[in-house]
Design an enzyme around this catalytic site. Structure first.
Site: not given
Length: 400
Positions: A235, A264, A288, A331, A358
């Protein structure tokens, strides 16, 4: 192109659009105007003709909005770097604009009415929040940021998102073995130490050279440590991982014996929260596609035998699952999870889901897919996780 020879117009801007522009109209044609605020009269330059609509950028503000301020990023704006596309607006006005955009996307693409607010992620403020950045090496061996939708670079590195001195001295280290097109990755770790890695792509092979510090940067969330490659995802906002981790734990309330999926999952930040909650009698599967992220997750979560780390696509993992889960946390990338993944989650009858997005349009489309499969929305939070830009982080709690 417009009738004027230089492709310039004067327009009055309307509501904000997803992507950082405002909507204006000229002789019935929609014009998406960058570097404008709603309700301004501006002179613009047409930058792209898409037939039924144009893209444009402000070259002169004739009647400014009261929310317009001196830019908080000295290198952004028209003909500048593409880093901080809303740095010229008061931070509280930016959050209001983002709330309008998210509400519009949820209504149009998700079929869901939302009238919430966009919250500051933390008390850090609109500048100096970023801890990771990637620069490109230009033909002149200087590193820089891209101009908006351009191959050209801006070699002034004073981006408003970056802490003071984050990039000090790095530009002067460029040498003849930094070829054009190489990337310089810079990260600040949990202790504020700087790490810089140069990557060079040669055919299918990418080489990495440590310029400063180490290849891995130490990060901490909820008293647990991760060693993340400087070239890998983490992040960008210094407080994001901590805030999202706490929110996921609070919303899903994992308890002993539960089965949870972290989809994810990256380096396993959410898997750590889920693993602590389900305990030794439970099970967490985090998946992932990125091998570096999976490796970081295995190392950081080695003391949690109930957590299994899988390097694979989410779609393949869900297709192969014979049993369901009590909780799923997603995510996905900016493009969203999409129809197939959400159909598989619905078919697995996962009763409680936290979905993170996002990008407002992708998030809204995914919300609409959940609703079509009988899920209801319990909560939505939207964070201003990328101040000075049009980007947001949206988080939804869904249940069925």
């Amino acid at each position: 192109m417009p009738s004027s020879a230089c492709g310039e117009l004067t327009v009055v801007t309307g509501p904000p659009a997803n992507g950082g522009s405002c909507v204006a109209r000229h002789e019935g044609r929609v014009v998406f105007v960058r570097y404008a605020l709603p309700g301004e009269r501006v002179r613009v330059r047409i930058t792209a003709d898409r037939g039924s609509y144009w893209h444009a950028e402000v070259i002169e503000v004739l009647d400014p909005s009261p929310d317009r301020i001196e830019s908080l990023c000295s290198i952004a704006g028209v003909d500048g770097a593409g880093c901080c596309d809303l740095a010229f607006a008061a931070p509280e006005a930016v959050r209001a604009i983002k709330a309008d955009v998210v509400a519009d996307q949820l209504r149009r693409l998700g079929g869901y009415g939302w009238s919430g607010v966009v919250e500051p992620l933390s008390d850090v403020g609109p500048t100096g929040w970023r801890t990771r950045v990637r620069l490109e090496v230009g033909a002149d061996r200087r590193v820089g940021f891209h101009r908006y939708h351009s191959d050209e670079l801006v070699s002034d590195l004073c981006c408003g998102q970056l802490p003071v001195a984050m990039l000090d001295g790095l530009a002067q280290r460029a040498t003849a073995d930094w070829p054009p097109g190489a990337h310089l990755h810079v990260a600040l770790d949990a202790d504020g130490e700087r790490h810089a890695v140069l990557t060079v792509r040669q055919g299918r092979r990418t080489t990495a050279k440590v310029i400063e510090g180490n290849y891995h940067a130490l990060q901490r969330v909820r008293r647990r440590s991760w060693r993340i490659p400087v070239t890998s995802f983490w992040q960008s906002h210094r407080d994001a991982a901590e805030v999202y981790s706490a929110l996921v734990g609070d919303w899903v309330q994992p308890s002993a014996g539960m089965t949870a999926w972290d989809l994810y999952g990256g380096a396993g930040v959410f898997a750590a929260v889920l693993g602590d909650g389900v305990g030794a009698s439970g099970q967490v599967l985090t998946v992932d596609t990125a091998r570096a992220a999976s490796g970081a997750a295995r190392a950081a979560l080695a003391d949690l035998p109930q957590v299994e780390v899988l390097t694979d696509s989410v779609r393949r993992m869900l297709t192969a699952q014979r049993d369901g889960a009590d909780i799923a946390v997603l995510d996905p990338p900016r493009s969203g999870a999409g129809r197939e993944v959400i159909e598989l989650l619905a078919a697995a009858e996962v009763p409680r889901i936290v979905h993170i997005g996002c990008e407002a349009a992708s998030f809204a489309r995914d919300v609409g897919l959940y609703l079509s499969h009988g899920y209801g929305i319990e909560k939505i939070k939207v964070f201003d996780a990328f101040p000075l830009t049009h980007h947001v982080e949206c988080i939804a709690l869904l249940s069925r």
